[in-house]
Design a protein around this motif. Structure first.
Motif, PDB file in Angstrom:
ATOM      1  N   LEU A 183       2.136   7.317  -6.878  1.00 38.65           N
ATOM      2  CA  LEU A 183       0.944   7.872  -7.020  1.00 38.65           C
ATOM      3  C   LEU A 183       1.006   9.626  -5.976  1.00 38.65           C
ATOM      4  O   LEU A 183       0.066  10.600  -7.418  1.00 38.65           O
ATOM      5  N   LEU A 184       1.201  10.163  -5.157  1.00 37.03           N
ATOM      6  CA  LEU A 184       1.508  11.471  -4.669  1.00 37.03           C
ATOM      7  C   LEU A 184       2.553  11.900  -5.763  1.00 37.03           C
ATOM      8  O   LEU A 184       1.586  13.253  -5.983  1.00 37.03           O
TER       9      LEU A 184
ATOM     10  N   ARG B 227       0.853   4.037  -3.290  1.00 40.83           N
ATOM     11  CA  ARG B 227       0.405   5.479  -3.397  1.00 40.83           C
ATOM     12  C   ARG B 227       2.100   6.747  -3.003  1.00 40.83           C
ATOM     13  O   ARG B 227       1.330   7.651  -3.697  1.00 40.83           O
ATOM     14  N   THR B 228       3.076   5.793  -2.901  1.00 47.14           N
ATOM     15  CA  THR B 228       4.316   7.102  -2.939  1.00 47.14           C
ATOM     16  C   THR B 228       4.158   7.473  -4.315  1.00 47.14           C
ATOM     17  O   THR B 228       4.347   8.922  -4.657  1.00 47.14           O
TER      18      THR B 228
ATOM     19  N   ILE C  92      -6.584   1.190  -4.385  1.00 48.17           N
ATOM     20  CA  ILE C  92      -5.345   0.617  -2.855  1.00 48.17           C
ATOM     21  C   ILE C  92      -6.153   1.160  -2.445  1.00 48.17           C
ATOM     22  O   ILE C  92      -6.073   0.260  -1.511  1.00 48.17           O
ATOM     23  N   SER C  93      -7.360   1.816  -1.593  1.00 47.19           N
ATOM     24  CA  SER C  93      -7.518   2.380  -0.615  1.00 47.19           C
ATOM     25  C   SER C  93      -8.696   0.957  -0.512  1.00 47.19           C
ATOM     26  O   SER C  93      -8.821   0.417   0.786  1.00 47.19           O
TER      27      SER C  93
ATOM     28  N   GLY D  43      -5.632   5.664  -6.773  1.00 51.24           N
ATOM     29  CA  GLY D  43      -5.897   6.187  -5.011  1.00 51.24           C
ATOM     30  C   GLY D  43      -6.795   4.824  -4.761  1.00 51.24           C
ATOM     31  O   GLY D  43      -6.708   4.273  -3.455  1.00 51.24           O
TER      32      GLY D  43
ATOM     33  N   THR E  75      -5.214   8.378 -11.264  1.00 49.29           N
ATOM     34  CA  THR E  75      -4.710   8.474 -10.024  1.00 49.29           C
ATOM     35  C   THR E  75      -5.262   8.927  -9.772  1.00 49.29           C
ATOM     36  O   THR E  75      -5.397   7.722  -8.189  1.00 49.29           O
TER      37      THR E  75
ATOM     38  N   SER F 258       0.532  -0.957   0.212  1.00 48.59           N
ATOM     39  CA  SER F 258      -0.152  -0.254   0.009  1.00 48.59           C
ATOM     40  C   SER F 258       0.875   1.392   0.212  1.00 48.59           C
ATOM     41  O   SER F 258       0.683   1.830  -1.056  1.00 48.59           O
ATOM     42  N   HIS F 259       2.058   1.537   0.839  1.00 41.45           N
ATOM     43  CA  HIS F 259       2.401   1.880   0.709  1.00 41.45           C
ATOM     44  C   HIS F 259       3.649   2.898  -0.735  1.00 41.45           C
ATOM     45  O   HIS F 259       3.769   3.758  -1.065  1.00 41.45           O
TER      46      HIS F 259
END
Length: 321
Positions: free
Chosen positions: A145-146, A142-143, A185-186, A182, A178, A138-139
């Motif tokens: 994507l941010l 997300r990285t 993933i959540s 996100g 994006t 998950s981390h």
């Protein structure tokens, strides 16, 4: 005699078969006056009371009262007994054989319990490992994507220069993709997000109904499992309600067919019976409410054969498989 044997049986029920055997042999000593007594299972001495009788393996065989199952026997000291003593010891031997059988079941149950505890510890370790991997995945997802979202925001604000209409459209699509990623993933990598298996829930629910009333259930499936996206408690309640309501129609045969609609990303469930009987409106409304909570649809065919058709959203992993 009857009361004493009943007391021994109650003691065995409360404290285990071995405690009952010890009490039974003490009772045999007090009722018959023998100097010593032991209960054997084959050549293994299980319990004894009074003086220690010689083992059965001695060349000179001791006095033995068989228990009737060919395995258990009472070994006595002294060797001579009266007729009344033999009758009492015969009844005690039969109860001893029963308690030995109960002891074997207890040992088997304890072995199963140990095996289940070991399996539970293994599953906990595996679950902890998977949870760590889920958190890392998950981390790690997300990285980037941010970072992408940050650069897209800067470009849309004009920090990198003027944008043409085509570039604005491309950036809008990138931002939308994006955000969708996100959200995915959540949803899929959130803690405790393992989907419920509709197939196993339906199987267990209809088996429970079969125990309550005579019912033949035919299950047709295309996959080994059918993970459904949505709250697990709602999926389980839907399976139980569906089995209970269909079983209450008085049908003798129920067919459950489960197939994957990959293009729709849904599971299609068809439940049909050999009778034409409409479900009451309140039961239909309850099923519709549960299906809608999962984001699915429900349709009913009332004419013969009666059939319920459900479309339920499949989990992402099942669609990819």
């Amino acid at each position: 005699m009857e009361r004493a044997l009943a007391t021994v049986a109650e003691l065995a029920l409360r404290n285990g078969a071995l405690a009952g055997l010890d009490a039974l042999l003490r009772l045999a000593v007090s009722l018959t006056g023998v100097a010593g007594i032991a209960l054997h299972e084959g050549r293994v001495r299980i319990a004894e009371a009074g003086l220690r009788p010689p083992p059965r393996s001695r060349a000179r065989a001791p006095q033995v009262i068989p228990a009737g199952d060919g395995r258990a026997a009472l070994v006595l000291l002294p060797e001579r007994l009266g007729l009344e003593q033999r009758e009492v010891l015969g009844r005690i031997a039969r109860l001893g054989a029963t308690l030995l059988a109960a002891r074997r079941r207890e040992i088997a149950a304890q072995a199963r319990q140990r095996s289940l505890c070991q399996e539970l510890r293994r599953l906990k370790r595996e679950l902890a490992h998977r949870e760590r991997n889920r958190s890392v995945a998950s981390h790690d997802l997300r990285t980037p994507l941010l970072v992408i979202k940050g650069y897209v925001d800067m470009m849309r604000k004009g920090m990198t220069g003027a944008l043409t209409p085509a570039m604005e459209r491309y950036l809008e699509r990138m931002m939308s993709a994006t955000q969708d990623m996100g959200s995915l993933i959540s949803r899929e990598l959130a803690p405790g997000s393992v989907p419920e298996d509709l197939l196993s829930l339906l199987t267990a629910s209809f088996e429970s109904v079969k125990r309550a009333r005579p019912l033949c259930v035919r299950l047709e499936r295309e996959a080994k499992s059918a993970p459904v996206r949505g709250p697990g408690a709602v999926v389980a309640l839907l399976a139980r309600t569906l089995a209970r309501d269909v079983g209450a129609t008085g049908a003798h045969t129920v067919s459950v067919a489960l197939e994957a609609k990959e293009k729709l990303g849904m599971w299609k469930v068809r439940v049909s019976t050999d009778k034409q009987r409409t479900l009451p409106a309140r039961k239909v409304a309850r099923l519709e409410h549960l299906v809608l909570r999962l984001g699915g649809t429900l349709s009913i065919q009332d004419e013969a054969p009666f059939e319920l058709r459900l479309l339920l959203p499949a989990a992402v992993a099942s669609r990819q498989a």
